[in-house]
Design an enzyme around this catalytic site. Structure first.
Site, PDB file in Angstrom:
ATOM      1  N   ILE A  17       0.831  -1.209   0.000  1.00 37.21           N
ATOM      2  CA  ILE A  17       0.000   0.000   0.000  1.00 37.21           C
ATOM      3  C   ILE A  17       0.865   1.260   0.000  1.00 37.21           C
ATOM      4  O   ILE A  17       0.582   2.224  -0.725  1.00 37.21           O
ATOM      5  CB  ILE A  17      -0.944  -0.027   1.234  1.00 37.21           C
ATOM      6  CG1 ILE A  17      -2.014  -1.127   1.046  1.00 37.21           C
ATOM      7  CG2 ILE A  17      -1.583   1.329   1.468  1.00 37.21           C
ATOM      8  CD1 ILE A  17      -2.869  -1.408   2.280  1.00 37.21           C
ATOM      9  N   TYR A 152      -3.417  -7.407  16.575  1.00 43.52           N
ATOM     10  CA  TYR A 152      -3.352  -6.505  15.412  1.00 43.52           C
ATOM     11  C   TYR A 152      -4.597  -5.606  15.397  1.00 43.52           C
ATOM     12  O   TYR A 152      -4.501  -4.387  15.226  1.00 43.52           O
ATOM     13  CB  TYR A 152      -3.278  -7.339  14.131  1.00 43.52           C
ATOM     14  CG  TYR A 152      -3.384  -6.550  12.851  1.00 43.52           C
ATOM     15  CD1 TYR A 152      -2.315  -5.793  12.386  1.00 43.52           C
ATOM     16  CD2 TYR A 152      -4.555  -6.570  12.085  1.00 43.52           C
ATOM     17  CE1 TYR A 152      -2.403  -5.074  11.198  1.00 43.52           C
ATOM     18  CE2 TYR A 152      -4.651  -5.861  10.897  1.00 43.52           C
ATOM     19  CZ  TYR A 152      -3.572  -5.114  10.460  1.00 43.52           C
ATOM     20  OH  TYR A 152      -3.670  -4.404   9.283  1.00 43.52           O
TER      21      TYR A 152
HETATM   22  N1  LIG Z   1      -2.944  -5.635   2.964  1.00 46.62           N
HETATM   23  C1  LIG Z   1      -4.085  -5.555   3.623  1.00 46.62           C
HETATM   24  O1  LIG Z   1      -5.033  -6.330   3.372  1.00 46.62           O
HETATM   25  C2  LIG Z   1      -4.257  -4.505   4.698  1.00 46.62           C
HETATM   26  C3  LIG Z   1      -5.543  -4.321   5.212  1.00 46.62           C
HETATM   27  C4  LIG Z   1      -5.739  -3.354   6.188  1.00 46.62           C
HETATM   28  C5  LIG Z   1      -4.677  -2.578   6.619  1.00 46.62           C
HETATM   29  N2  LIG Z   1      -3.442  -2.786   6.108  1.00 46.62           N
HETATM   30  C6  LIG Z   1      -2.368  -1.936   6.616  1.00 46.62           C
HETATM   31  O2  LIG Z   1      -1.739  -1.269   5.544  1.00 46.62           O
HETATM   32  C7  LIG Z   1      -0.387  -0.960   5.887  1.00 46.62           C
HETATM   33  C8  LIG Z   1       0.531  -1.449   4.786  1.00 46.62           C
HETATM   34  O3  LIG Z   1       0.356  -2.858   4.677  1.00 46.62           O
HETATM   35  P1  LIG Z   1       0.740  -3.683   3.370  1.00 46.62           P
HETATM   36  O4  LIG Z   1      -0.337  -4.663   3.153  1.00 46.62           O
HETATM   37  O5  LIG Z   1       1.153  -2.777   2.287  1.00 46.62           O
HETATM   38  O6  LIG Z   1       1.994  -4.486   3.965  1.00 46.62           O
HETATM   39  P2  LIG Z   1       3.398  -4.898   3.313  1.00 46.62           P
HETATM   40  O7  LIG Z   1       3.950  -5.928   4.244  1.00 46.62           O
HETATM   41  O8  LIG Z   1       3.233  -5.219   1.870  1.00 46.62           O
HETATM   42  O9  LIG Z   1       4.238  -3.544   3.449  1.00 46.62           O
HETATM   43  C9  LIG Z   1       4.583  -3.018   4.703  1.00 46.62           C
HETATM   44  C10 LIG Z   1       5.911  -2.292   4.593  1.00 46.62           C
HETATM   45  O10 LIG Z   1       6.251  -1.801   5.914  1.00 46.62           O
HETATM   46  C11 LIG Z   1       7.620  -2.045   6.148  1.00 46.62           C
HETATM   47  N3  LIG Z   1       7.871  -2.127   7.581  1.00 46.62           N
HETATM   48  C12 LIG Z   1       7.566  -3.156   8.411  1.00 46.62           C
HETATM   49  N4  LIG Z   1       7.990  -2.878   9.657  1.00 46.62           N
HETATM   50  C13 LIG Z   1       8.571  -1.658   9.619  1.00 46.62           C
HETATM   51  C14 LIG Z   1       9.207  -0.839  10.593  1.00 46.62           C
HETATM   52  N5  LIG Z   1       9.349  -1.247  11.864  1.00 46.62           N
HETATM   53  N6  LIG Z   1       9.680   0.366  10.204  1.00 46.62           N
HETATM   54  C15 LIG Z   1       9.568   0.793   8.924  1.00 46.62           C
HETATM   55  N7  LIG Z   1       8.991   0.047   7.954  1.00 46.62           N
HETATM   56  C16 LIG Z   1       8.495  -1.155   8.296  1.00 46.62           C
HETATM   57  C17 LIG Z   1       7.915  -3.349   5.424  1.00 46.62           C
HETATM   58  O11 LIG Z   1       9.305  -3.499   5.167  1.00 46.62           O
HETATM   59  C18 LIG Z   1       7.076  -3.208   4.161  1.00 46.62           C
HETATM   60  O12 LIG Z   1       7.796  -2.594   3.110  1.00 46.62           O
HETATM   61  C19 LIG Z   1      -0.141  -1.627   7.245  1.00 46.62           C
HETATM   62  O13 LIG Z   1      -0.282  -0.673   8.266  1.00 46.62           O
HETATM   63  C20 LIG Z   1      -1.240  -2.666   7.318  1.00 46.62           C
HETATM   64  O14 LIG Z   1      -1.573  -2.992   8.644  1.00 46.62           O
HETATM   65  C21 LIG Z   1      -3.208  -3.724   5.149  1.00 46.62           C
END
Ligand SMILES: NC(=O)c1ccc[n+]([C@@H]2O[C@H](COP(=O)([O-])OP(=O)(O)OC[C@H]3O[C@@H](n4cnc5c(N)ncnc54)[C@H](O)[C@@H]3O)[C@@H](O)[C@H]2O)c1
Length: 256
Positions: A17, A152
């Site tokens: 995202i 979470y």
């Molecule tokens: N994918 C979904 O279905 C979904 C749904 C609801 C909410 N979200 C939220 O969206 C956000 C992004 O999720 P995503 O699906 O793109 O995940 P993803 O795992 O694809 O990307 C997350 C990114 O955050 C980075 N990251 C992790 N820990 C970190 C830290 N301590 N410091 C800095 N960077 C860090 C990772 O390296 C990665 O590049 C998150 O907050 C997640 O909870 C995702």
């Protein structure tokens, strides 16, 4: 060009995202700083985005690193107009199997990380006379039963609550604070969760994905772009009078 020349910092921007947001904001004219814990991916993404992109490696669970990250981005761009607190972690875990290590790991990044990034960014914005803060929460924070785990969900509930309180505290400084609550979104994080479910239940991944989509009124999962479009809107002047809100982007999965 809805974000012409805006200086934007996005955490967790090297994949999923956050990367979708980085591309969408750059398309709208923003100067984008990609922050992530994964150094190699930061370098790769900065090269891909080109133009005015800037990269910084930081762990948002560490206050000294947050300070270094915000200072370096502000020094590089000369200001900070938009802060997107997007980095988040989780894994699938049954309610009774959640232990202290999982709780601490998730809350360190998703709750503590968001709060202190928000607070640090607000210090810059107060002194420059305003800004926009956007948090990535989740429909899990509203009690969505399909959440990866309860720790979470609680961390995302914390994001929704701190969004309201931050908006109240910072409104008089011309700073808006909003959250986006994504539903199921096709990223590495979501794919890993569905892959594990497929292995555990002995069903093909395609089955798990089709089942997830069937439960969504619109009938499709989010792509990262669906979330990125909302982030662009919230960062743009069109959203100047919206604050303290957490907005679902989920195809209608949750209607509250
Ligand atoms: N994918 C979904 O279905 C979904 C749904 C609801 C909410 N979200 C939220 O969206 C956000 C992004 O999720 P995503 O699906 O793109 O995940 P993803 O795992 O694809 O990307 C997350 C990114 O955050 C980075 N990251 C992790 N820990 C970190 C830290 N301590 N410091 C800095 N960077 C860090 C990772 O390296 C990665 O590049 C998150 O907050 C997640 O909870 C995702």
């Amino acid at each position: 060009m809805r974000l012409a020349d805006r200086a934007v910092l996005i955490t967790g921007a090297a994949s999923g995202i956050g990367w979708g947001m980085a591309k969408a904001m750059a398309r709208e004219g923003a100067r984008v700083a990609i922050a992530d814990i994964d150094r190699a991916k930061v370098e790769q993404r900065v090269a891909e985005l080109g133009g005015a992109a800037y990269g910084v490696t930081a762990d948002v669970g560490d206050l000294a690193e947050i300070d270094r990250m915000v200072s370096s981005v502000t020094a590089h761009f000369g200001r900070l107009d938009v802060m997107v607190n997007n980095a988040g972690v989780t894994r699938r875990c049954a309610f009774m199997d959640i232990d202290e290590a999982l709780w601490d790991q998730v809350h360190r990044v998703n709750a503590k990380g968001v709060f202190f990034c928000l607070q640090r960014a607000a210090r810059e914005m107060i002194s420059q006379g305003g800004g926009v803060i956007i948090n990535t929460a989740s429909i899990a924070g509203r009690g969505y039963p399909g959440t990866s785990n309860a720790a979470y969900a609680a961390s995302k509930g914390a994001v929704i609550t701190m969004t309201m309180l931050a908006a109240r505290a910072l409104g008089r400084h011309n700073i808006t604070v909003n959250s986006i609550c994504p539903g199921v979104t096709r990223t590495e994080l979501a794919q890993n969760i569905m892959q594990l479910q497929s292995e555990k239940e002995g069903r093909p991944l395609a089955d798990i994905e089709a089942q997830a989509a069937r439960g969504i009124p619109i009938g499709r999962m989010n792509e990262p772009d669906d979330i990125a479009e909302m982030a662009v809107f919230l960062a743009s002047p069109a959203a100047r009078n919206i604050t303290g809100q957490s907005i679902n982007v989920d195809g209608g999965l949750i209607m509250m």
